[in-house]
Write a protein that holds these residues in place. Sequence first.
Motif, mmCIF file in Angstrom:
data_model
loop_
_atom_site.group_PDB
_atom_site.id
_atom_site.type_symbol
_atom_site.label_atom_id
_atom_site.label_comp_id
_atom_site.label_asym_id
_atom_site.label_seq_id
_atom_site.Cartn_x
_atom_site.Cartn_y
_atom_site.Cartn_z
ATOM 1 N N LYS A 53 7.022 15.070 36.820
ATOM 2 C CA LYS A 53 7.229 16.354 37.515
ATOM 3 C C LYS A 53 7.906 17.352 36.595
ATOM 4 O O LYS A 53 7.527 18.519 36.522
ATOM 5 N N GLU A 58 4.789 20.319 38.294
ATOM 6 C CA GLU A 58 3.897 20.253 39.452
ATOM 7 C C GLU A 58 4.513 19.299 40.474
ATOM 8 O O GLU A 58 5.371 18.503 40.130
ATOM 9 N N ASP A 59 4.036 19.377 41.729
ATOM 10 C CA ASP A 59 4.538 18.436 42.729
ATOM 11 C C ASP A 59 3.771 17.108 42.623
ATOM 12 O O ASP A 59 2.775 17.005 41.911
ATOM 13 N N GLU A 60 4.269 16.121 43.322
ATOM 14 C CA GLU A 60 3.725 14.762 43.213
ATOM 15 C C GLU A 60 2.239 14.705 43.581
ATOM 16 O O GLU A 60 1.454 14.007 42.952
ATOM 17 N N GLU A 61 1.863 15.459 44.604
ATOM 18 C CA GLU A 61 0.470 15.464 45.057
ATOM 19 C C GLU A 61 -0.462 15.959 43.943
ATOM 20 O O GLU A 61 -1.509 15.362 43.680
ATOM 21 N N GLN A 62 -0.076 17.035 43.277
ATOM 22 C CA GLN A 62 -0.882 17.586 42.178
ATOM 23 C C GLN A 62 -0.943 16.615 41.006
ATOM 24 O O GLN A 62 -1.969 16.465 40.368
ATOM 25 N N GLN A 64 -0.757 13.331 41.127
ATOM 26 C CA GLN A 64 -1.690 12.249 41.494
ATOM 27 C C GLN A 64 -3.136 12.718 41.359
ATOM 28 O O GLN A 64 -4.005 11.978 40.894
ATOM 29 N N LYS A 65 -3.368 13.972 41.749
ATOM 30 C CA LYS A 65 -4.716 14.548 41.667
ATOM 31 C C LYS A 65 -5.175 14.627 40.206
ATOM 32 O O LYS A 65 -6.305 14.253 39.880
ATOM 33 N N LYS A 68 -6.054 11.111 39.001
ATOM 34 C CA LYS A 68 -7.316 10.618 39.563
ATOM 35 C C LYS A 68 -8.511 11.275 38.883
ATOM 36 O O LYS A 68 -9.501 10.616 38.572
#
Length: 87
Positions: A53, A58-62, A64-65, A68
């Motif tokens: 981070k 960026e936040d955790e969701e971004q 992970q995106k 992936k």
Amino acid sequence: MDFTKSLLKHIDKLVGSLRSDEQLQEILKRKFTKKEYKVFVAFEEGKSVEEIKALVKEDEEQIQKHYKVACKKLNQEKMKQELVSYE
């Protein structure tokens, strides 16, 4: 970071052997976005989500995106062909 080991972990079917670590690094830098590359390398080096981070802001969701998407790109045929050495 050992690029060969990391890539073998994520690529499903690979025909041939991977190029040298230096060549793999150059290909990944060229094929991934800057953030995908930073996130992929950070995860593979075992950094925590908090450290990542701070690195990419960026936040955790971004994060992970990005990871992936990077892993998905590794399994595209064109990408695999570039990563493999046919010597």
